[in-house]
Structure formats: C-alpha cells, structure tokens
Scaffold this active site. Structure first.
Site, PDB file in Angstrom:
ATOM      1  N   VAL A   1       0.811  -1.232   0.000  1.00 50.90           N
ATOM      2  CA  VAL A   1       0.000   0.000   0.000  1.00 50.90           C
ATOM      3  C   VAL A   1       0.843   1.280   0.000  1.00 50.90           C
ATOM      4  O   VAL A   1       0.297   2.374  -0.042  1.00 50.90           O
ATOM      5  CB  VAL A   1      -1.034   0.029   1.161  1.00 50.90           C
ATOM      6  CG1 VAL A   1      -2.144  -0.969   0.927  1.00 50.90           C
ATOM      7  CG2 VAL A   1      -0.378  -0.158   2.511  1.00 50.90           C
TER       8      VAL A   1
ATOM      9  N   SER B   1      -2.003   6.300  16.479  1.00 57.14           N
ATOM     10  CA  SER B   1      -1.325   5.800  17.690  1.00 57.14           C
ATOM     11  C   SER B   1      -1.305   6.903  18.738  1.00 57.14           C
ATOM     12  O   SER B   1      -1.321   8.099  18.391  1.00 57.14           O
ATOM     13  CB  SER B   1       0.118   5.422  17.344  1.00 57.14           C
ATOM     14  OG  SER B   1       0.901   5.303  18.516  1.00 57.14           O
TER      15      SER B   1
ATOM     16  N   TYR C   1       7.898   7.699  13.335  1.00 60.43           N
ATOM     17  CA  TYR C   1       6.601   7.016  13.511  1.00 60.43           C
ATOM     18  C   TYR C   1       5.591   7.993  14.110  1.00 60.43           C
ATOM     19  O   TYR C   1       4.449   8.081  13.652  1.00 60.43           O
ATOM     20  CB  TYR C   1       6.820   5.814  14.433  1.00 60.43           C
ATOM     21  CG  TYR C   1       5.584   4.988  14.744  1.00 60.43           C
ATOM     22  CD1 TYR C   1       5.075   4.081  13.818  1.00 60.43           C
ATOM     23  CD2 TYR C   1       4.954   5.075  15.988  1.00 60.43           C
ATOM     24  CE1 TYR C   1       3.948   3.302  14.112  1.00 60.43           C
ATOM     25  CE2 TYR C   1       3.840   4.305  16.299  1.00 60.43           C
ATOM     26  CZ  TYR C   1       3.347   3.413  15.356  1.00 60.43           C
ATOM     27  OH  TYR C   1       2.247   2.643  15.653  1.00 60.43           O
TER      28      TYR C   1
HETATM   29  P1  NAD Z   1       1.539  -5.840  12.945  1.00 59.78           P
HETATM   30  O1  NAD Z   1       2.969  -5.626  12.657  1.00 59.78           O
HETATM   31  O2  NAD Z   1       1.110  -7.124  13.529  1.00 59.78           O
HETATM   32  O3  NAD Z   1       0.641  -5.571  11.649  1.00 59.78           O
HETATM   33  C1  NAD Z   1       0.930  -4.595  10.704  1.00 59.78           C
HETATM   34  C2  NAD Z   1       0.355  -5.058   9.400  1.00 59.78           C
HETATM   35  O4  NAD Z   1       0.629  -4.083   8.378  1.00 59.78           O
HETATM   36  C3  NAD Z   1       0.991  -6.371   8.942  1.00 59.78           C
HETATM   37  O5  NAD Z   1      -0.020  -7.251   8.501  1.00 59.78           O
HETATM   38  C4  NAD Z   1       1.883  -5.947   7.783  1.00 59.78           C
HETATM   39  O6  NAD Z   1       2.075  -6.948   6.819  1.00 59.78           O
HETATM   40  C5  NAD Z   1       1.077  -4.781   7.232  1.00 59.78           C
HETATM   41  N1  NAD Z   1       1.899  -3.937   6.362  1.00 59.78           N
HETATM   42  C6  NAD Z   1       3.082  -3.335   6.663  1.00 59.78           C
HETATM   43  N2  NAD Z   1       3.547  -2.686   5.571  1.00 59.78           N
HETATM   44  C7  NAD Z   1       2.637  -2.884   4.577  1.00 59.78           C
HETATM   45  C8  NAD Z   1       2.547  -2.465   3.224  1.00 59.78           C
HETATM   46  N3  NAD Z   1       3.499  -1.703   2.671  1.00 59.78           N
HETATM   47  N4  NAD Z   1       1.476  -2.859   2.485  1.00 59.78           N
HETATM   48  C9  NAD Z   1       0.499  -3.628   3.026  1.00 59.78           C
HETATM   49  N5  NAD Z   1       0.536  -4.051   4.314  1.00 59.78           N
HETATM   50  C10 NAD Z   1       1.588  -3.686   5.074  1.00 59.78           C
HETATM   51  O7  NAD Z   1       1.140  -4.643  13.913  1.00 59.78           O
HETATM   52  P2  NAD Z   1      -0.270  -4.174  14.502  1.00 59.78           P
HETATM   53  O8  NAD Z   1      -0.014  -3.891  15.917  1.00 59.78           O
HETATM   54  O9  NAD Z   1      -1.359  -5.071  14.115  1.00 59.78           O
HETATM   55  O10 NAD Z   1      -0.404  -2.768  13.739  1.00 59.78           O
HETATM   56  C11 NAD Z   1      -1.573  -2.357  13.038  1.00 59.78           C
HETATM   57  C12 NAD Z   1      -1.672  -0.841  13.095  1.00 59.78           C
HETATM   58  O11 NAD Z   1      -1.886  -0.448  14.443  1.00 59.78           O
HETATM   59  C13 NAD Z   1      -0.427  -0.120  12.636  1.00 59.78           C
HETATM   60  O12 NAD Z   1      -0.769   1.011  11.866  1.00 59.78           O
HETATM   61  C14 NAD Z   1       0.227   0.305  13.935  1.00 59.78           C
HETATM   62  O13 NAD Z   1       1.042   1.439  13.767  1.00 59.78           O
HETATM   63  C15 NAD Z   1      -0.979   0.581  14.779  1.00 59.78           C
HETATM   64  N6  NAD Z   1      -0.713   0.562  16.232  1.00 59.78           N
HETATM   65  C16 NAD Z   1      -0.342  -0.574  16.862  1.00 59.78           C
HETATM   66  C17 NAD Z   1      -0.109  -0.536  18.243  1.00 59.78           C
HETATM   67  C18 NAD Z   1       0.305  -1.753  19.027  1.00 59.78           C
HETATM   68  O14 NAD Z   1       0.646  -1.611  20.208  1.00 59.78           O
HETATM   69  N7  NAD Z   1       0.274  -2.946  18.466  1.00 59.78           N
HETATM   70  C19 NAD Z   1      -0.237   0.666  18.934  1.00 59.78           C
HETATM   71  C20 NAD Z   1      -0.619   1.815  18.242  1.00 59.78           C
HETATM   72  C21 NAD Z   1      -0.856   1.749  16.893  1.00 59.78           C
END
Ligand code: NAD
Length: 237
Positions: A55, A133, A146
């Site tokens: 993406v 976030s 980030y």
């Molecule tokens: P994760 O690493 O398990 O999942 C991230 C997903 O994004 C993965 O499936 C990955 O393959 C996909 N991705 C990354 N680059 C991509 C690309 N170029 N094209 C398509 N897909 C891509 O992490 P998560 O915790 O599930 O994160 C999901 C969202 O939540 C993110 O935006 C993250 O910043 C946000 N977030 C997570 C937390 C946390 O504590 N886990 C906290 C705040 C925000």
C-alpha cells in the site's frame, strides 16, 4: 457493506477483518508479505477475500481498488491499518528509514484514501477509519518518525472530515495505546510489566478492543473528525 482493510494478514488488521466478516460484511483483506497467514484468514472466513498489494506503492493501490470496484461495485468502508514502527535515536535515523516509515504509515493512507474516494463521493456514503497511535498525540522517544507519521494521519482525519462531511463521508482515527501484537515482540516481559504499571487499567490491550471500536464507528452516524484513543488510560488529554 463492502469493506477494505489494509495490512490485514495479522495483528489488529486481521482482527478487524475477522470481526466485520463475522457480522456479515464482505471484507477485502489487503496484505503485502504474509502470504500464508493471509491464505489461512481467507480459508477460515467465508466473507473474506484477500488481496496482495504494497500500500505504499501507488500503482499497486490503484490496481487493488480497481479490482474491488469491478468485482463488488462499491467500497463503503476503508480501514487504513497497515503500518510499521522502528526504534532508533533521532540522530541515527537515515533518509531510507524516513522514507520507509512515512511511506508505509502515512503515504499509504493518503494514497488508498485518494483511490477509494471518487466511489464514496459518487455514492454519497462512506466511512474511513485511520489507525494512528497515542504516539501521534503525545510523541514517543526514539520513535520520532513514527510519531510524525501518526500525527500526520490524525491531521488528515480532521481535514478530510471537514472536506467530506457534505458528501456524507465520515472520517475518524483510532489511536491505540499498547496492543498485544507482533509490533511489540521486541519488548521483554520486564518492559511489558513496566508499561502495565504506567497504565491505569494495568493491562495491555487486545486486538478485539480495536476491532470493536471499528465496528462501532461503522454503525455510528454522527461521529466524524475524531481521534478516539483506546489506551487503558495510559494517555489522557
Ligand atoms: P503488525 O505488525 O502485527 O501488523 C501490521 C500489518 O501491516 C501487517 O499485517 C503488515 O504486513 C502490514 N503492512 C506493513 N507494511 C505494509 C505495506 N506496505 N502494504 C500492506 N501491508 C503492510 O502490527 P499491529 O499492531 O497489528 O499494527 C496495526 C496498526 O496499528 C499499525 O498502523 C500500527 O502502527 C498501529 N498501532 C499498533 C499498536 C500496538 O501496540 N500494536 C499501537 C498503536 C498503533
């Protein structure tokens, strides 16, 4: 409804896709690299179709949106969830790091939203949910880029809510605190315990906590331009 979720092969995106599919929606679960996890997601959920696209690349996003519109005729809901994080001192961050983090977290949301919008505007209906976030709200040490990307997403949410309200398109951000996913696998048990002690609810969030909020935002009709932070009270502003 027809719903596109980016980065849905694992973690928060996977839970969002599963939950919405279980409620009878058609979900297109985008993924980039985790082929096997994506295949399993599709196998386990009749209403989910997976689609591989990076993406952060305009051409791949264009093709994905064209495919969905050709097959299903509309996109009612877009969840911009794909993201990556990186822990580095600001002085160590390279131009390549900057490009990668901004492109994956921020440009991707800009790009997918731009490709999906003409259809939503034509339909005079749409719901866009951006996963940002708490660090976009308050800043994180050693995660400056980030934090910049997530703050940018929240600014996009607010601006687009104003621009698209008259077209009956709602735009909101969900800003999670710490959620139990692979994104935090670099943390030790001790780190997690220390973080829990800083959180009023004394626990790490679950992916379903975010998925439930997404479901609520889709069903709601009068919330737009908001940053809804689900964080156990870790950040209260
Ligand atoms: P994760 O690493 O398990 O999942 C991230 C997903 O994004 C993965 O499936 C990955 O393959 C996909 N991705 C990354 N680059 C991509 C690309 N170029 N094209 C398509 N897909 C891509 O992490 P998560 O915790 O599930 O994160 C999901 C969202 O939540 C993110 O935006 C993250 O910043 C946000 N977030 C997570 C937390 C946390 O504590 N886990 C906290 C705040 C925000």
């Amino acid at each position: 409804m027809t719903i596109l979720v980016t980065g849905a092969s694992r973690g928060i995106g996977r839970e969002i896709a599963k939950n919405l599919a279980q409620k009878g929606n058609i979900v297109i679960a985008n993924y980039n690299k985790s082929e096997e996890q994506a295949q399993n997601l599709q196998k386990e959920n009749a209403n989910i179709e997976i689609y591989k696209a990076d993406v952060s690349k305009r051409e791949e996003v264009k093709q994905m949106v064209e495919y969905v519109l050709k097959k299903y005729g509309k996109i009612d809901v877009l969840v911009n969830n794909a993201g990556i994080s990186e822990n580095k001192l600001f002085t160590d961050v390279t131009d390549e790091d900057w490009q990668k983090i901004i492109n994956t977290n921020l440009y991707s949301a800009f790009c997918v939203t731009q490709e999906v919008l003409p259809n939503m505007i034509h339909n005079k209906f749409g719901c866009i949910i951006n996963i940002s976030s708490i660090w976009g709200m308050v800043g994180a040490s050693c995660e400056t880029v980030y934090s910049i990307a997530k703050a940018g997403i929240d600014a996009m949410t607010k601006s687009l809510a104003k621009e698209l309200g008259p077209s009956n398109i709602r735009v909101n951000s969900i800003a999670p605190g710490i959620i139990d996913t692979d994104m935090n696998k670099n943390l030790t048990q001790e780190d997690i315990e220390n973080i829990k002690n800083e959180i009023p609810l004394q626990k790490v969030g679950k992916t379903i906590d975010i998925a439930k909020c997404v479901e609520w935002l889709i069903n709601d009709q009068y919330t737009t331009g908001q940053i809804i932070s689900i964080n156990g009270g870790w950040v209260i502003i």
